[in-house]
Design an enzyme around this catalytic site. Structure first.
Site, PDB file in Angstrom:
ATOM      1  N   GLY A  22       0.776  -1.250   0.000  1.00 20.23           N
ATOM      2  CA  GLY A  22       0.000   0.000   0.000  1.00 20.23           C
ATOM      3  C   GLY A  22       0.795   1.281   0.000  1.00 20.23           C
ATOM      4  O   GLY A  22       0.228   2.352   0.209  1.00 20.23           O
ATOM      5  N   SER A  23       2.114   1.226  -0.269  1.00 19.10           N
ATOM      6  CA  SER A  23       2.870   2.489  -0.201  1.00 19.10           C
ATOM      7  C   SER A  23       2.470   3.441  -1.325  1.00 19.10           C
ATOM      8  O   SER A  23       2.429   4.653  -1.120  1.00 19.10           O
ATOM      9  CB  SER A  23       4.376   2.234  -0.205  1.00 19.10           C
ATOM     10  OG  SER A  23       4.833   1.919  -1.491  1.00 19.10           O
ATOM     11  N   ASN A  24       2.162   2.909  -2.507  1.00 20.96           N
ATOM     12  CA  ASN A  24       1.724   3.805  -3.597  1.00 20.96           C
ATOM     13  C   ASN A  24       0.345   4.390  -3.293  1.00 20.96           C
ATOM     14  O   ASN A  24       0.075   5.552  -3.598  1.00 20.96           O
ATOM     15  CB  ASN A  24       1.749   3.068  -4.939  1.00 20.96           C
ATOM     16  CG  ASN A  24       3.153   2.992  -5.503  1.00 20.96           C
ATOM     17  OD1 ASN A  24       3.680   3.981  -6.000  1.00 20.96           O
ATOM     18  ND2 ASN A  24       3.777   1.826  -5.384  1.00 20.96           N
ATOM     19  N   LEU A  98      -3.048 -10.036 -15.387  1.00 15.26           N
ATOM     20  CA  LEU A  98      -3.454  -9.175 -16.504  1.00 15.26           C
ATOM     21  C   LEU A  98      -4.872  -8.702 -16.244  1.00 15.26           C
ATOM     22  O   LEU A  98      -5.717  -9.483 -15.805  1.00 15.26           O
ATOM     23  CB  LEU A  98      -3.425  -9.969 -17.812  1.00 15.26           C
ATOM     24  CG  LEU A  98      -2.078 -10.135 -18.499  1.00 15.26           C
ATOM     25  CD1 LEU A  98      -2.248 -10.990 -19.752  1.00 15.26           C
ATOM     26  CD2 LEU A  98      -1.462  -8.794 -18.857  1.00 15.26           C
ATOM     27  N   ASN A 113      -0.105   1.819 -14.919  1.00 18.86           N
ATOM     28  CA  ASN A 113       0.570   0.865 -14.040  1.00 18.86           C
ATOM     29  C   ASN A 113       1.911   1.451 -13.641  1.00 18.86           C
ATOM     30  O   ASN A 113       2.499   2.246 -14.384  1.00 18.86           O
ATOM     31  CB  ASN A 113       0.807  -0.465 -14.773  1.00 18.86           C
ATOM     32  CG  ASN A 113       1.497  -1.493 -13.876  1.00 18.86           C
ATOM     33  OD1 ASN A 113       1.177  -1.615 -12.690  1.00 18.86           O
ATOM     34  ND2 ASN A 113       2.458  -2.226 -14.432  1.00 18.86           N
ATOM     35  N   HIS A 115       5.819   0.312 -12.557  1.00 20.84           N
ATOM     36  CA  HIS A 115       6.738  -0.830 -12.586  1.00 20.84           C
ATOM     37  C   HIS A 115       8.071  -0.384 -11.972  1.00 20.84           C
ATOM     38  O   HIS A 115       8.563   0.703 -12.288  1.00 20.84           O
ATOM     39  CB  HIS A 115       6.935  -1.282 -14.040  1.00 20.84           C
ATOM     40  CG  HIS A 115       7.756  -2.518 -14.145  1.00 20.84           C
ATOM     41  ND1 HIS A 115       7.232  -3.776 -13.877  1.00 20.84           N
ATOM     42  CD2 HIS A 115       9.066  -2.705 -14.444  1.00 20.84           C
ATOM     43  CE1 HIS A 115       8.194  -4.682 -14.039  1.00 20.84           C
ATOM     44  NE2 HIS A 115       9.311  -4.064 -14.375  1.00 20.84           N
ATOM     45  N   ASP A 156       3.280  -4.964 -19.154  1.00 23.31           N
ATOM     46  CA  ASP A 156       4.352  -3.951 -19.180  1.00 23.31           C
ATOM     47  C   ASP A 156       4.688  -3.407 -20.569  1.00 23.31           C
ATOM     48  O   ASP A 156       5.815  -2.975 -20.809  1.00 23.31           O
ATOM     49  CB  ASP A 156       5.643  -4.531 -18.549  1.00 23.31           C
ATOM     50  CG  ASP A 156       5.428  -4.958 -17.110  1.00 23.31           C
ATOM     51  OD1 ASP A 156       4.568  -4.371 -16.436  1.00 23.31           O
ATOM     52  OD2 ASP A 156       6.116  -5.898 -16.673  1.00 23.31           O
TER      53      ASP A 156
HETATM   54  C1  GRF Z   1       5.566  -1.528  -6.387  1.00 19.95           C
HETATM   55  O1  GRF Z   1       6.922  -1.814  -6.297  1.00 19.95           O
HETATM   56  C2  GRF Z   1       5.137  -1.419  -7.822  1.00 19.95           C
HETATM   57  O2  GRF Z   1       6.137  -0.933  -8.656  1.00 19.95           O
HETATM   58  C3  GRF Z   1       4.818  -2.842  -8.180  1.00 19.95           C
HETATM   59  O3  GRF Z   1       4.218  -3.360  -7.015  1.00 19.95           O
HETATM   60  C4  GRF Z   1       4.712  -2.665  -5.885  1.00 19.95           C
HETATM   61  C5  GRF Z   1       3.557  -2.179  -5.078  1.00 19.95           C
HETATM   62  O4  GRF Z   1       4.005  -1.585  -3.887  1.00 19.95           O
HETATM   63  N1  GRF Z   1       4.003  -2.915  -9.358  1.00 19.95           N
HETATM   64  P1  GRF Z   1       3.009  -0.934  -2.862  1.00 19.95           P
HETATM   65  O5  GRF Z   1       2.015  -1.999  -2.440  1.00 19.95           O
HETATM   66  O6  GRF Z   1       2.323   0.198  -3.540  1.00 19.95           O
HETATM   67  O7  GRF Z   1       3.861  -0.484  -1.730  1.00 19.95           O
END
Ligand code: GRF
Length: 200
Positions: A22-24, A98, A113, A115, A156
């Site tokens: 959940g960091s994003n 997908l 997305n 990556h 991707d």
């Molecule tokens: C991130 O490293 C993102 O690039 C990848 O999955 C991870 C998700 O991280 N696709 P978080 O759960 O958002 O911390």
């Protein structure tokens, strides 16, 4: 680009994986609260109710839809959920499979997305999590970073919206590199959303 015809905030759905750290999601919630992105997190879709991403969303009062890709009629259920929440932009963050074709077509040009590497290198099926950073170190790359790209029906491969780069240090382990890349991810997702909203 999603034109910002009106000053309305884009309604985001964040799709996470079962282990969703959940960091994003936290990053985008913070950016939204600080007015740094013209968007609000309206929905989190997660395969499980008890991963950190879902728990955090719940705590912040964000709607969480628990929906596993293994569910019967997953495709139509996901579509219904996104439409019900009037989602403008879908942001994948650790979503592991997908996306169904029906979603990719219906939300064409509206799914991003993130990556944890500089695509087109180190992407594709099976390239996720720590495997990406191991491959970057094994490949003796001198830089890595984060890529935000449009989502297509293949892993991707969609057009790149933005990349943020960082160094790979000689003594990096996959874990130390992943931390540096994660900081790039958070900058990249904010910037990408500003760009697709027509702000930058
Ligand atoms: C991130 O490293 C993102 O690039 C990848 O999955 C991870 C998700 O991280 N696709 P978080 O759960 O958002 O911390």
């Amino acid at each position: 680009m999603i034109p910002a015809e009106t000053p309305k905030k884009l309604r985001l759905a964040i799709l996470v994986g079962s282990k969703g750290r959940g960091s994003n999601l936290m990053n985008l919630l913070e950016a939204s609260a600080a007015g740094e992105i013209p968007a609000e997190v309206s929905l989190v879709v997660s395969p499980v109710a008890d991963n950190p991403a879902s728990l955090f969303a719940h705590e912040k009062g964000v709607a969480v839809q628990v929906l596993s890709p293994k569910t019967e009629d997953y495709d139509s259920k996901l579509l219904d959920t996104l439409m019900e929440h009037k989602v403008d932009l879908v942001c994948l963050a650790g979503y592991m499979t997908l996306l169904p074709n029906i979603i990719v077509r219906r939300y064409s040009g509206k799914i991003l997305n993130i990556h944890p590497a500089l695509l087109p290198k180190f992407g594709g099926k099976g390239m996720y999590g720590v495997k990406v950073h191991e491959a970057v170190i094994e490949g003796k790359e001198r830089e890595s970073g984060a890529t935000v790209h449009w989502v297509t029906e293949r892993y991707d491969e969609g057009e790149i919206v933005i990349q943020i780069r960082c160094s790979v240090e000689p003594d990096d382990t996959p874990e130390t590199l992943s931390q540096r890349v994660l900081a790039c991810e958070h900058l990249a997702y904010r910037q990408a959303i500003r760009m697709v909203a027509g702000y930058d």
